[in-house]
Design a protein around this motif. Structure first.
Motif, PDB file in Angstrom:
ATOM      1  N   MET A  58       0.843  -1.199   0.000  1.00  0.00           N
ATOM      2  CA  MET A  58       0.000   0.000   0.000  1.00  0.00           C
ATOM      3  C   MET A  58       0.872   1.241   0.000  1.00  0.00           C
ATOM      4  O   MET A  58       1.938   1.277   0.596  1.00  0.00           O
ATOM      5  N   ALA A  59       0.408   2.268  -0.679  1.00  0.00           N
ATOM      6  CA  ALA A  59       1.160   3.518  -0.731  1.00  0.00           C
ATOM      7  C   ALA A  59       1.286   4.126   0.659  1.00  0.00           C
ATOM      8  O   ALA A  59       0.395   4.026   1.480  1.00  0.00           O
ATOM      9  N   SER A  60       2.417   4.729   0.936  1.00  0.00           N
ATOM     10  CA  SER A  60       2.649   5.352   2.236  1.00  0.00           C
ATOM     11  C   SER A  60       3.053   6.797   2.027  1.00  0.00           C
ATOM     12  O   SER A  60       3.431   7.214   0.942  1.00  0.00           O
ATOM     13  N   GLY A  61       2.978   7.587   3.110  1.00  0.00           N
ATOM     14  CA  GLY A  61       3.352   8.987   3.005  1.00  0.00           C
ATOM     15  C   GLY A  61       2.341   9.761   2.197  1.00  0.00           C
ATOM     16  O   GLY A  61       1.138   9.549   2.292  1.00  0.00           O
ATOM     17  N   THR A  62       2.846  10.685   1.369  1.00  0.00           N
ATOM     18  CA  THR A  62       1.974  11.516   0.545  1.00  0.00           C
ATOM     19  C   THR A  62       1.623  10.790  -0.747  1.00  0.00           C
ATOM     20  O   THR A  62       2.492  10.287  -1.445  1.00  0.00           O
ATOM     21  N   GLU A  87     -10.258  17.504  -2.313  1.00  0.00           N
ATOM     22  CA  GLU A  87      -9.288  17.853  -1.265  1.00  0.00           C
ATOM     23  C   GLU A  87      -9.989  17.999   0.081  1.00  0.00           C
ATOM     24  O   GLU A  87      -9.455  17.574   1.116  1.00  0.00           O
ATOM     25  N   HIS A  88     -11.159  18.590   0.089  1.00  0.00           N
ATOM     26  CA  HIS A  88     -11.917  18.760   1.332  1.00  0.00           C
ATOM     27  C   HIS A  88     -12.314  17.406   1.905  1.00  0.00           C
ATOM     28  O   HIS A  88     -12.225  17.185   3.124  1.00  0.00           O
ATOM     29  N   GLN A  89     -12.714  16.477   1.057  1.00  0.00           N
ATOM     30  CA  GLN A  89     -13.133  15.166   1.537  1.00  0.00           C
ATOM     31  C   GLN A  89     -11.968  14.351   2.105  1.00  0.00           C
ATOM     32  O   GLN A  89     -12.157  13.518   2.979  1.00  0.00           O
ATOM     33  N   LEU A  90     -10.772  14.621   1.637  1.00  0.00           N
ATOM     34  CA  LEU A  90      -9.627  13.795   2.023  1.00  0.00           C
ATOM     35  C   LEU A  90      -8.727  14.436   3.077  1.00  0.00           C
ATOM     36  O   LEU A  90      -7.825  13.782   3.593  1.00  0.00           O
ATOM     37  N   ARG A  91      -8.964  15.673   3.417  1.00  0.00           N
ATOM     38  CA  ARG A  91      -7.991  16.406   4.232  1.00  0.00           C
ATOM     39  C   ARG A  91      -7.846  15.852   5.646  1.00  0.00           C
ATOM     40  O   ARG A  91      -6.788  15.960   6.266  1.00  0.00           O
ATOM     41  N   ASP A  92      -8.902  15.243   6.185  1.00  0.00           N
ATOM     42  CA  ASP A  92      -8.860  14.774   7.569  1.00  0.00           C
ATOM     43  C   ASP A  92      -8.682  13.261   7.692  1.00  0.00           C
ATOM     44  O   ASP A  92      -8.852  12.705   8.776  1.00  0.00           O
ATOM     45  N   TYR A  93      -8.337  12.606   6.594  1.00  0.00           N
ATOM     46  CA  TYR A  93      -8.163  11.149   6.686  1.00  0.00           C
ATOM     47  C   TYR A  93      -6.910  10.834   7.497  1.00  0.00           C
ATOM     48  O   TYR A  93      -5.830  11.342   7.208  1.00  0.00           O
ATOM     49  N   PRO A  94      -7.021   9.991   8.524  1.00  0.00           N
ATOM     50  CA  PRO A  94      -5.886   9.754   9.441  1.00  0.00           C
ATOM     51  C   PRO A  94      -4.734   8.989   8.786  1.00  0.00           C
ATOM     52  O   PRO A  94      -4.939   8.002   8.086  1.00  0.00           O
ATOM     53  N   GLY A  95      -3.531   9.460   9.027  1.00  0.00           N
ATOM     54  CA  GLY A  95      -2.328   8.748   8.609  1.00  0.00           C
ATOM     55  C   GLY A  95      -1.940   8.908   7.153  1.00  0.00           C
ATOM     56  O   GLY A  95      -0.923   8.348   6.722  1.00  0.00           O
ATOM     57  N   LYS A  96      -2.709   9.642   6.388  1.00  0.00           N
ATOM     58  CA  LYS A  96      -2.397   9.804   4.971  1.00  0.00           C
ATOM     59  C   LYS A  96      -2.552  11.261   4.563  1.00  0.00           C
ATOM     60  O   LYS A  96      -3.363  11.989   5.112  1.00  0.00           O
ATOM     61  N   SER A  97      -1.744  11.646   3.571  1.00  0.00           N
ATOM     62  CA  SER A  97      -1.922  12.964   2.977  1.00  0.00           C
ATOM     63  C   SER A  97      -2.019  12.789   1.467  1.00  0.00           C
ATOM     64  O   SER A  97      -1.405  11.882   0.886  1.00  0.00           O
ATOM     65  N   PHE A  98      -2.821  13.647   0.847  1.00  0.00           N
ATOM     66  CA  PHE A  98      -3.107  13.519  -0.572  1.00  0.00           C
ATOM     67  C   PHE A  98      -2.767  14.830  -1.277  1.00  0.00           C
ATOM     68  O   PHE A  98      -3.243  15.886  -0.885  1.00  0.00           O
ATOM     69  N   LYS A  99      -1.934  14.713  -2.295  1.00  0.00           N
ATOM     70  CA  LYS A  99      -1.524  15.901  -3.056  1.00  0.00           C
ATOM     71  C   LYS A  99      -2.115  15.820  -4.464  1.00  0.00           C
ATOM     72  O   LYS A  99      -1.864  14.858  -5.200  1.00  0.00           O
ATOM     73  N   PHE A 100      -2.903  16.830  -4.832  1.00  0.00           N
ATOM     74  CA  PHE A 100      -3.604  16.819  -6.109  1.00  0.00           C
ATOM     75  C   PHE A 100      -2.906  17.669  -7.167  1.00  0.00           C
ATOM     76  O   PHE A 100      -2.318  18.708  -6.868  1.00  0.00           O
ATOM     77  N   PHE A 101      -2.988  17.180  -8.395  1.00  0.00           N
ATOM     78  CA  PHE A 101      -2.606  17.944  -9.576  1.00  0.00           C
ATOM     79  C   PHE A 101      -3.808  17.910 -10.513  1.00  0.00           C
ATOM     80  O   PHE A 101      -4.468  16.874 -10.647  1.00  0.00           O
ATOM     81  N   TRP A 102      -4.078  19.012 -11.180  1.00  0.00           N
ATOM     82  CA  TRP A 102      -5.289  19.075 -11.995  1.00  0.00           C
ATOM     83  C   TRP A 102      -4.979  19.414 -13.438  1.00  0.00           C
ATOM     84  O   TRP A 102      -4.133  20.258 -13.734  1.00  0.00           O
ATOM     85  N   VAL A 103      -5.639  18.709 -14.361  1.00  0.00           N
ATOM     86  CA  VAL A 103      -5.647  19.082 -15.776  1.00  0.00           C
ATOM     87  C   VAL A 103      -7.097  18.955 -16.244  1.00  0.00           C
ATOM     88  O   VAL A 103      -7.880  18.189 -15.670  1.00  0.00           O
ATOM     89  N   ASN A 104      -7.444  19.686 -17.277  1.00  0.00           N
ATOM     90  CA  ASN A 104      -8.856  19.690 -17.687  1.00  0.00           C
ATOM     91  C   ASN A 104      -9.177  18.775 -18.862  1.00  0.00           C
ATOM     92  O   ASN A 104     -10.329  18.648 -19.260  1.00  0.00           O
ATOM     93  N   GLU A 105      -8.141  18.130 -19.433  1.00  0.00           N
ATOM     94  CA  GLU A 105      -8.431  17.188 -20.512  1.00  0.00           C
ATOM     95  C   GLU A 105      -7.312  16.145 -20.614  1.00  0.00           C
ATOM     96  O   GLU A 105      -6.230  16.304 -20.069  1.00  0.00           O
TER      97      GLU A 105
END
Length: 225
Positions: A1-5, A22-40
């Motif tokens: 399983m992925a660890s860290g960010t 990002e709002h849905q994932l911000r409080d998940y314990p023990g994990k951090s999620f970093k998003f990148f966005w593209v539109n197509e």
């Protein structure tokens, strides 16, 4: 399983939706999620070609001039190995089945997403993806090992054949010479030659028998050792 960010590439023509995730994932314990966005999709593929390979792609079905399935197909054809979660606004299971053909691991309906569901789906998808990849690597290694073993067996058979033919000719020649009027020293050389030939023949027989044993040996059943 992925660890860290965990890095996530969001492919969606609505830039505001990244804030929702990002709002849905911000409080998940023990994990951090970093998003990148593209539109197509083309932007996603271009970014990955430049070396930016995320841990996961979350992709909407509707992408302006294209759609998520077409983009997933292009990602697969480009040779990128990354898990994809498919987002849509309706429960179309035929669409989900079609999506799975192109390496899409999961199918989620936007309106049904909750904080816990999204996070668990992301983590489970990454874990399952890496498990499948490990299993493929193990299968590939096993196939390589089997083919190597087959090649060695064929080589042994060829070597035994190639050695036996000249040895047989040498034995015949030595036997003919032994019947000639030769000196004691020459006869002693012939005796030593025959001894060496016999030793080589024994080694060839051992090698051939070992090869035959390995070729016919059945793998053990783990349930019945």
């Amino acid at each position: 399983m992925a660890s860290g960010t965990i890095s996530i590439l969001l492919v969606d023509d609505d830039p505001k939706y990244m804030s929702v995730l990002e709002h849905q994932l911000r409080d998940y314990p023990g994990k951090s999620f970093k998003f990148f966005w593209v539109n197509e999709g083309e932007q996603a593929i271009t970014g990955m070609k430049q070396g930016t390979l995320p841990d996961l792609i979350i992709m909407d079905y509707y992408l302006g001039n294209s759609n998520g399935i077409e983009t997933a197909k292009k990602i697969l054809e480009a040779g990128f190995s990354v898990p994809i979660i498919f987002l849509t606004s309706n429960k179309d299971f035929r669409l989900a089945i079609e999506a799975m053909k192109y390496g899409i691991e999961e199918y989620l309906v936007k309106e049904e997403l909750t904080d816990t569901l999204l996070a668990k789906t992301i983590l489970n998808t990454i874990e399952r993806f890496h498990l499948h990849r490990q299993m493929k690597e193990m299968a590939k290694d096993q196939l390589f090992s089997e083919r190597t073993s087959e090649a060695i067996q064929e080589l042994v058979v060829t070597m035994c054949h190639e050695f036996n033919n000249p040895l047989a000719a040498i034995k015949i020649s030595a036997d003919i010479l032994s019947r000639q009027n030769i000196t004691d020293g020459e006869r002693q050389l012939l005796r030593r030659l025959n001894e060496n030939i016999a030793a080589l023949e024994k080694q060839i027989i051992k090698l051939r028998d070992l090869n035959t044993e390995n070729n016919t040996k059945q793998p053990e059943d783990p349930k019945n050792p």
